[in-house]
Design a protein around this motif. Structure first.
Motif, mmCIF file in Angstrom:
data_model
loop_
_atom_site.group_PDB
_atom_site.id
_atom_site.type_symbol
_atom_site.label_atom_id
_atom_site.label_comp_id
_atom_site.label_asym_id
_atom_site.label_seq_id
_atom_site.Cartn_x
_atom_site.Cartn_y
_atom_site.Cartn_z
ATOM 1 N N LYS A 1 111.773 96.661 127.639
ATOM 2 C CA LYS A 1 111.595 95.205 127.668
ATOM 3 C C LYS A 1 110.193 94.912 128.184
ATOM 4 O O LYS A 1 109.914 95.038 129.363
ATOM 5 C CB LYS A 1 112.636 94.537 128.568
ATOM 6 C CG LYS A 1 114.025 94.558 127.984
ATOM 7 C CD LYS A 1 114.999 93.829 128.899
ATOM 8 C CE LYS A 1 116.390 93.822 128.311
ATOM 9 N NZ LYS A 1 117.355 93.167 129.217
ATOM 10 N N GLY A 2 109.331 94.551 127.275
ATOM 11 C CA GLY A 2 107.957 94.239 127.648
ATOM 12 C C GLY A 2 107.313 93.391 126.574
ATOM 13 O O GLY A 2 107.915 93.102 125.544
ATOM 14 N N PRO A 3 106.080 92.994 126.807
ATOM 15 C CA PRO A 3 105.408 92.127 125.843
ATOM 16 C C PRO A 3 105.212 92.770 124.470
ATOM 17 O O PRO A 3 105.162 92.078 123.466
ATOM 18 C CB PRO A 3 104.065 91.810 126.504
ATOM 19 C CG PRO A 3 103.910 92.779 127.610
ATOM 20 C CD PRO A 3 105.260 93.280 127.975
ATOM 21 N N HIS A 4 105.133 94.099 124.421
ATOM 22 C CA HIS A 4 104.929 94.784 123.147
ATOM 23 C C HIS A 4 106.195 94.823 122.285
ATOM 24 O O HIS A 4 106.117 95.049 121.088
ATOM 25 C CB HIS A 4 104.394 96.200 123.385
ATOM 26 C CG HIS A 4 105.336 97.072 124.164
ATOM 27 N ND1 HIS A 4 105.571 96.891 125.513
ATOM 28 C CD2 HIS A 4 106.110 98.104 123.773
ATOM 29 C CE1 HIS A 4 106.457 97.787 125.914
ATOM 30 N NE2 HIS A 4 106.798 98.531 124.894
ATOM 31 N N SER B 1 115.557 82.250 122.697
ATOM 32 C CA SER B 1 116.068 83.212 123.669
ATOM 33 C C SER B 1 115.097 84.379 123.764
ATOM 34 O O SER B 1 114.208 84.534 122.936
ATOM 35 C CB SER B 1 117.426 83.744 123.219
ATOM 36 O OG SER B 1 118.271 82.686 122.872
ATOM 37 N N ASN B 2 115.299 85.214 124.765
ATOM 38 C CA ASN B 2 114.511 86.438 124.855
ATOM 39 C C ASN B 2 115.088 87.460 123.886
ATOM 40 O O ASN B 2 116.295 87.714 123.889
ATOM 41 C CB ASN B 2 114.551 86.989 126.277
ATOM 42 C CG ASN B 2 113.755 86.139 127.228
ATOM 43 O OD1 ASN B 2 112.629 85.750 126.932
ATOM 44 N ND2 ASN B 2 114.336 85.825 128.369
ATOM 45 N N VAL B 3 114.216 88.031 123.059
ATOM 46 C CA VAL B 3 114.611 89.045 122.086
ATOM 47 C C VAL B 3 113.583 90.166 122.148
ATOM 48 O O VAL B 3 112.386 89.910 122.172
ATOM 49 C CB VAL B 3 114.657 88.475 120.648
ATOM 50 C CG1 VAL B 3 114.937 89.570 119.636
ATOM 51 C CG2 VAL B 3 115.690 87.375 120.537
ATOM 52 N N TRP B 4 114.082 91.384 122.194
ATOM 53 C CA TRP B 4 113.219 92.563 122.182
ATOM 54 C C TRP B 4 113.662 93.485 121.054
ATOM 55 O O TRP B 4 114.857 93.730 120.881
ATOM 56 C CB TRP B 4 113.313 93.318 123.500
ATOM 57 C CG TRP B 4 112.847 92.547 124.684
ATOM 58 C CD1 TRP B 4 111.565 92.488 125.177
ATOM 59 C CD2 TRP B 4 113.638 91.727 125.545
ATOM 60 N NE1 TRP B 4 111.531 91.680 126.282
ATOM 61 C CE2 TRP B 4 112.785 91.196 126.525
ATOM 62 C CE3 TRP B 4 114.994 91.376 125.565
ATOM 63 C CZ2 TRP B 4 113.233 90.347 127.526
ATOM 64 C CZ3 TRP B 4 115.448 90.524 126.560
ATOM 65 C CH2 TRP B 4 114.578 90.023 127.527
ATOM 66 N N ILE B 5 112.689 93.995 120.306
ATOM 67 C CA ILE B 5 112.964 94.984 119.253
ATOM 68 C C ILE B 5 111.977 96.125 119.421
ATOM 69 O O ILE B 5 110.765 95.913 119.443
ATOM 70 C CB ILE B 5 112.827 94.384 117.836
ATOM 71 C CG1 ILE B 5 113.863 93.285 117.615
ATOM 72 C CG2 ILE B 5 112.969 95.478 116.776
ATOM 73 C CD1 ILE B 5 113.783 92.613 116.258
ATOM 74 N N HIS B 6 112.527 97.318 119.529
ATOM 75 C CA HIS B 6 111.705 98.522 119.668
ATOM 76 C C HIS B 6 111.917 99.411 118.445
ATOM 77 O O HIS B 6 113.017 99.923 118.234
ATOM 78 C CB HIS B 6 112.086 99.287 120.938
ATOM 79 C CG HIS B 6 111.366 100.580 121.076
ATOM 80 N ND1 HIS B 6 110.035 100.667 121.385
ATOM 81 C CD2 HIS B 6 111.791 101.852 120.923
ATOM 82 C CE1 HIS B 6 109.674 101.930 121.424
ATOM 83 N NE2 HIS B 6 110.718 102.679 121.148
ATOM 84 N N PRO B 7 110.876 99.591 117.614
ATOM 85 C CA PRO B 7 111.006 100.466 116.444
ATOM 86 C C PRO B 7 110.635 101.912 116.773
ATOM 87 O O PRO B 7 109.764 102.163 117.608
ATOM 88 C CB PRO B 7 110.005 99.871 115.461
ATOM 89 C CG PRO B 7 108.931 99.305 116.341
ATOM 90 C CD PRO B 7 109.610 98.861 117.612
ATOM 91 N N GLU B 8 111.309 102.823 116.116
ATOM 92 C CA GLU B 8 110.981 104.252 116.209
ATOM 93 C C GLU B 8 111.003 104.841 114.805
ATOM 94 O O GLU B 8 111.840 104.463 113.996
ATOM 95 C CB GLU B 8 112.041 105.012 117.011
ATOM 96 C CG GLU B 8 112.014 104.827 118.486
ATOM 97 C CD GLU B 8 113.097 105.671 119.127
ATOM 98 O OE1 GLU B 8 112.902 106.897 119.265
ATOM 99 O OE2 GLU B 8 114.150 105.091 119.460
ATOM 100 N N VAL B 9 110.093 105.763 114.561
ATOM 101 C CA VAL B 9 110.088 106.478 113.291
ATOM 102 C C VAL B 9 110.806 107.794 113.513
ATOM 103 O O VAL B 9 110.491 108.537 114.436
ATOM 104 C CB VAL B 9 108.642 106.731 112.805
ATOM 105 C CG1 VAL B 9 108.651 107.534 111.519
ATOM 106 C CG2 VAL B 9 107.901 105.419 112.642
ATOM 107 N N LYS B 10 111.777 108.067 112.673
ATOM 108 C CA LYS B 10 112.513 109.332 112.759
ATOM 109 C C LYS B 10 112.360 110.060 111.432
ATOM 110 O O LYS B 10 112.487 109.454 110.378
ATOM 111 C CB LYS B 10 113.982 109.079 113.064
ATOM 112 C CG LYS B 10 114.167 108.435 114.432
ATOM 113 C CD LYS B 10 115.573 108.504 114.907
ATOM 114 C CE LYS B 10 115.620 107.990 116.337
ATOM 115 N NZ LYS B 10 116.827 108.330 117.006
ATOM 116 N N GLY B 11 112.091 111.345 111.504
ATOM 117 C CA GLY B 11 111.918 112.140 110.300
ATOM 118 C C GLY B 11 110.495 112.052 109.775
ATOM 119 O O GLY B 11 109.650 111.340 110.313
ATOM 120 N N GLU B 12 110.266 112.796 108.699
ATOM 121 C CA GLU B 12 108.926 112.847 108.107
ATOM 122 C C GLU B 12 109.015 112.762 106.599
ATOM 123 O O GLU B 12 110.045 113.063 105.999
ATOM 124 C CB GLU B 12 108.228 114.152 108.501
ATOM 125 C CG GLU B 12 107.935 114.264 109.975
ATOM 126 C CD GLU B 12 107.225 115.558 110.323
ATOM 127 O OE1 GLU B 12 106.617 116.175 109.439
ATOM 128 O OE2 GLU B 12 107.281 115.942 111.500
#
Length: 143
Positions: A43-46, A54-65
């Protein structure tokens, strides 16, 4: 039909079992309660989504190649209905390839009636979430 398109179709079918919008709202809220726990350290500005009431946070991750690359999203909100909207979006777009995400139009908005039954601020927040997801997908689809 892609996995994301299939997920949209299944969601629309599930919602067709509800006779009224109060039941649909409750189902959306219940979906939000089932979201995985979101790590506090993410949970941060990024990861915060601008444009949401409302407060919403989304954190993306890349999985696989390569062609096996998938985008995994972790997301949460401090509002029950918004957490439910996140769950709806995650069901469609989470763990899909960037190319599949980019190619999948959010037809569920009209098909579920969300475009007509959400308040303007909730609708803006939902569109901001989708904009972030599509932005991440577009970035990785070109890579």
């Amino acid at each position: 039909m892609s996995e994301a398109q299939q997920a949209q179709a299944e969601l629309v079918e599930e919602f067709s079992f509800f006779d009224n919008w109060m039941d649909r709202y409750q189902y959306i809220i219940d979906m939000g309660k089932a979201l995985p726990v979101y790590p506090e350290e993410l949970k941060g500005p990024h990861t915060k989504i601008d444009g949401c009431q409302s407060n919403v946070w989304i954190h993306p991750e890349v999985k696989g190649e390569g062609s096996e690359q998938r985008l995994h999203f972790q997301a949460t909100s401090d509002a029950a209905i918004v957490a439910g909207l996140i769950a709806v979006v995650m069901r469609i777009y989470n763990d899909r390839t960037p190319q599949e995400i980019v190619a999948t139009q959010p037809t569920f908005l009209a098909e579920l009636g969300l475009d007509k039954h959400l308040s303007p601020t909730r609708s803006n927040g939902l569109h901001a979430m989708l904009k972030r997801i599509y932005g991440v997908a577009e970035l990785h689809a070109k890579a």
